[in-house]
Write a protein that holds these residues in place. Structure first.
Motif, PDB file in Angstrom:
ATOM      1  N   ALA A  38      -6.410 -99.698 -12.899  1.00  0.00           N
ATOM      2  CA  ALA A  38      -7.671 -99.118 -12.418  1.00  0.00           C
ATOM      3  C   ALA A  38      -7.543 -98.651 -10.973  1.00  0.00           C
ATOM      4  O   ALA A  38      -8.060 -97.586 -10.612  1.00  0.00           O
ATOM      5  N   ALA A  39      -6.857 -99.414 -10.143  1.00  0.00           N
ATOM      6  CA  ALA A  39      -6.673 -99.019  -8.741  1.00  0.00           C
ATOM      7  C   ALA A  39      -5.843 -97.744  -8.629  1.00  0.00           C
ATOM      8  O   ALA A  39      -6.174 -96.839  -7.849  1.00  0.00           O
ATOM      9  N   VAL A  40      -4.786 -97.647  -9.418  1.00  0.00           N
ATOM     10  CA  VAL A  40      -3.950 -96.441  -9.401  1.00  0.00           C
ATOM     11  C   VAL A  40      -4.749 -95.246  -9.910  1.00  0.00           C
ATOM     12  O   VAL A  40      -4.714 -94.161  -9.315  1.00  0.00           O
ATOM     13  N   LEU A  41      -5.494 -95.430 -10.978  1.00  0.00           N
ATOM     14  CA  LEU A  41      -6.310 -94.349 -11.523  1.00  0.00           C
ATOM     15  C   LEU A  41      -7.371 -93.898 -10.521  1.00  0.00           C
ATOM     16  O   LEU A  41      -7.615 -92.700 -10.360  1.00  0.00           O
ATOM     17  N   TYR A  42      -7.977 -94.839  -9.823  1.00  0.00           N
ATOM     18  CA  TYR A  42      -8.976 -94.505  -8.803  1.00  0.00           C
ATOM     19  C   TYR A  42      -8.348 -93.665  -7.692  1.00  0.00           C
ATOM     20  O   TYR A  42      -8.927 -92.679  -7.242  1.00  0.00           O
ATOM     21  N   LYS A  43      -7.158 -94.060  -7.248  1.00  0.00           N
ATOM     22  CA  LYS A  43      -6.467 -93.307  -6.200  1.00  0.00           C
ATOM     23  C   LYS A  43      -6.143 -91.893  -6.654  1.00  0.00           C
ATOM     24  O   LYS A  43      -6.269 -90.941  -5.890  1.00  0.00           O
ATOM     25  N   VAL A  49      -5.926 -83.306  -4.399  1.00  0.00           N
ATOM     26  CA  VAL A  49      -5.466 -82.393  -5.451  1.00  0.00           C
ATOM     27  C   VAL A  49      -6.339 -82.537  -6.689  1.00  0.00           C
ATOM     28  O   VAL A  49      -6.770 -81.539  -7.290  1.00  0.00           O
ATOM     29  N   MET A  50      -6.607 -83.751  -7.068  1.00  0.00           N
ATOM     30  CA  MET A  50      -7.421 -83.976  -8.268  1.00  0.00           C
ATOM     31  C   MET A  50      -8.851 -83.491  -8.048  1.00  0.00           C
ATOM     32  O   MET A  50      -9.461 -82.926  -8.955  1.00  0.00           O
ATOM     33  N   ALA A  51      -9.392 -83.697  -6.867  1.00  0.00           N
ATOM     34  CA  ALA A  51     -10.745 -83.219  -6.562  1.00  0.00           C
ATOM     35  C   ALA A  51     -10.811 -81.698  -6.690  1.00  0.00           C
ATOM     36  O   ALA A  51     -11.776 -81.154  -7.232  1.00  0.00           O
TER      37      ALA A  51
END
Length: 66
Positions: A38-43, A49-51
């Motif tokens: 979950a922490a990696v996915l949140y990052k 780039v993802m935004a």
């Protein structure tokens, strides 16, 4: 109760007791792994780039002509 049956019952009881502790440890490791994912996915999701990718996808979705 025969002596052999009593001994098997006692060994089974001791094994079941040990398994309960292992199940708890396995749940703890599973919870820790889920939190790490979950922490990696949140990052990843909150990275720049993802935004930009999400904003571009939303812009294209809202600019569709009907």
């Amino acid at each position: 109760m025969s002596r052999g049956l009593s001994r098997r019952w006692w060994l089974r009881l001791r094994t079941a007791e040990a398994d309960r502790g292992m199940a708890t440890a396995e749940y703890a490791m599973g919870t820790l792994a889920a939190c790490a994912v979950a922490a990696v996915l949140y990052k990843v999701v909150t990275s720049g780039v993802m935004a930009e990718l999400l904003q571009a996808a939303l812009k294209r979705a809202f600019d569709v002509q009907f």
